[in-house]
Design a protein around this motif. Structure first.
Motif, short mmCIF file in Angstrom:
data_model
loop_
_atom_site.label_atom_id
_atom_site.label_comp_id
_atom_site.label_asym_id
_atom_site.label_seq_id
_atom_site.Cartn_x
_atom_site.Cartn_y
_atom_site.Cartn_z
N UNK A 154 -8.71 -12.13 -7.28
CA UNK A 154 -8.69 -10.68 -7.51
C UNK A 154 -7.86 -10.04 -6.41
N UNK A 155 -7.48 -8.79 -6.61
CA UNK A 155 -6.70 -8.09 -5.59
C UNK A 155 -7.46 -7.99 -4.28
N UNK A 156 -8.79 -8.07 -4.34
CA UNK A 156 -9.61 -8.02 -3.13
C UNK A 156 -9.41 -9.25 -2.25
N UNK A 157 -8.76 -10.30 -2.78
CA UNK A 157 -8.46 -11.48 -1.98
C UNK A 157 -7.31 -11.23 -1.02
N UNK A 158 -6.58 -10.15 -1.20
CA UNK A 158 -5.51 -9.80 -0.27
C UNK A 158 -6.11 -8.94 0.83
N UNK A 159 -5.96 -9.40 2.07
CA UNK A 159 -6.49 -8.69 3.23
C UNK A 159 -5.33 -8.24 4.10
N UNK A 186 0.93 -1.96 -2.38
CA UNK A 186 0.10 -1.41 -1.30
C UNK A 186 0.24 0.10 -1.27
N UNK A 187 -0.89 0.79 -1.12
CA UNK A 187 -0.86 2.24 -0.87
C UNK A 187 -0.34 2.41 0.54
N UNK A 188 0.74 3.20 0.69
CA UNK A 188 1.39 3.28 2.00
C UNK A 188 1.94 4.66 2.33
N UNK A 189 1.59 5.69 1.56
CA UNK A 189 2.08 7.04 1.85
C UNK A 189 3.60 7.09 1.82
N UNK A 230 -3.51 -0.19 2.17
CA UNK A 230 -4.53 -0.85 1.36
C UNK A 230 -3.91 -1.31 0.05
N UNK A 231 -4.42 -2.41 -0.47
CA UNK A 231 -3.89 -2.98 -1.71
C UNK A 231 -4.28 -2.09 -2.89
N UNK A 232 -3.29 -1.73 -3.70
CA UNK A 232 -3.57 -0.91 -4.87
C UNK A 232 -3.60 -1.75 -6.15
N UNK A 233 -2.75 -2.78 -6.22
CA UNK A 233 -2.75 -3.66 -7.39
C UNK A 233 -2.11 -4.98 -7.05
N UNK A 234 -2.41 -5.99 -7.85
CA UNK A 234 -1.84 -7.33 -7.68
C UNK A 234 -2.05 -8.11 -8.96
#
Length: 162
Positions: A63-68, A103-106, A154-158
């Motif tokens: 899952x995308x949560x596996x990206x840290x 990644x959310x990065x502004x 923070x990761x937004x999608x993968x």
């Protein structure tokens, strides 16, 4: 060494963070074993430490949560501009690769050139990691950027593939 203190602090912080992540995964494995135990041990759910959603871990699909994403201070540029080091880790425990990591990065920008094949802003609050290519299990990408403040990342999608 001038500026070495910040690097050593970051290394210490990074190792401590990895240790804590390991302890969390270990705890989740123990909780899963307790849930499966038929000897009267109460059931415990596997919970994420930050999202409250059920985890997708060992033996499950990725899952995308596996990206840290780890981020910490580095030695400033000669002009005094703060510099930050970023490490993006695929913590997937099974044999999975994760691609198209966004990644959310502004309005991410840097006074130090960041290799766009590693990390690039494609639009507001959307940065692409590894040029969209897969990041294998246990693999890490690193880069440094320089700006007057750190960007929250923070990761937004993968996209997962096993």
């Amino acid at each position: 060494m001038k500026g070495g203190g910040a690097f050593h602090r970051f290394c210490l912080w990074f190792l401590l963070t990895i240790f804590l992540e390991f302890k969390l995964v270990h705890l989740r494995v123990l909780q899963a074993a307790a849930r499966e135990n038929r000897n009267g041990i109460s059931s415990m759910s596997l919970q994420s430490s930050n999202s409250g959603k059920e985890m997708n871990r060992i033996g499950s699909r990725c899952a995308k949560d596996d990206i840290i994403i780890f981020q910490g201070p580095a030695t400033p540029l000669p002009g005094g501009i703060p510099t930050y080091i970023v490490q993006i880790l695929n913590s997937c425990a099974s044999d999975c690769s994760i691609s198209n990591i966004h990644v959310k990065c502004g309005w991410f920008s840097s006074a130090r050139l960041v290799n766009p094949r590693i990390f690039k802003r494609v639009s507001y609050d959307d940065c692409l990691v590894n040029d969209g290519r897969a990041l294998g299990p246990g693999r890490t990408l690193s880069f440094q950027y320089a700006n007057t403040f750190p960007y929250p990342l923070s990761v937004s999608s993968a996209t997962c593939s096993s």
